[in-house]
Motif scaffolding. Sequence first.
Motif, PDB file in Angstrom:
ATOM      1  N   LEU A  17       0.828  -1.202   0.000  1.00 22.74           N
ATOM      2  CA  LEU A  17       0.000   0.000   0.000  1.00 22.74           C
ATOM      3  C   LEU A  17       0.866   1.256   0.000  1.00 22.74           C
ATOM      4  O   LEU A  17       0.576   2.211  -0.725  1.00 22.74           O
ATOM      5  N   TRP A  42      -0.793   6.943   5.848  1.00 28.68           N
ATOM      6  CA  TRP A  42      -2.036   6.336   5.381  1.00 28.68           C
ATOM      7  C   TRP A  42      -1.892   4.833   5.206  1.00 28.68           C
ATOM      8  O   TRP A  42      -2.817   4.068   5.492  1.00 28.68           O
ATOM      9  N   ALA A  46      -4.261   2.281   7.281  1.00 24.28           N
ATOM     10  CA  ALA A  46      -5.110   1.331   6.552  1.00 24.28           C
ATOM     11  C   ALA A  46      -4.732  -0.114   6.877  1.00 24.28           C
ATOM     12  O   ALA A  46      -5.610  -0.965   7.092  1.00 24.28           O
ATOM     13  N   VAL A  49      -6.019  -0.968  10.392  1.00 19.93           N
ATOM     14  CA  VAL A  49      -7.462  -1.242  10.406  1.00 19.93           C
ATOM     15  C   VAL A  49      -7.735  -2.621   9.813  1.00 19.93           C
ATOM     16  O   VAL A  49      -8.516  -3.411  10.375  1.00 19.93           O
ATOM     17  N   PHE A  50      -7.095  -2.931   8.701  1.00 19.53           N
ATOM     18  CA  PHE A  50      -7.271  -4.230   8.050  1.00 19.53           C
ATOM     19  C   PHE A  50      -6.867  -5.373   8.984  1.00 19.53           C
ATOM     20  O   PHE A  50      -7.609  -6.343   9.160  1.00 19.53           O
TER      21      PHE A  50
END
Length: 81
Positions: A17, A42, A46, A49-50
Amino acid sequence: MGALFWIKRFLLAAVPLFAILAAVEWFKGSTAKEDYISAASWALIAAGVFTYTAWRRFRNAMACPACDNVATAYKDKHAKK
């Protein structure tokens, strides 16, 4: 599944990412340090959270087809040892 599994899963989400977000910044022509720091931030958020969501589903034994495939693969891999 131990901590090493979840750390690997986090890194497998965060690194690609970050590469994608950094490439987008580079193609836009913004190569400032702040742009890459933003991309890294970011990516970490992300991936966090994943990974947290997958961990919570695993801990609560919630139905999740993707998680079930990972759990099965994990058990098969470590059953051979």
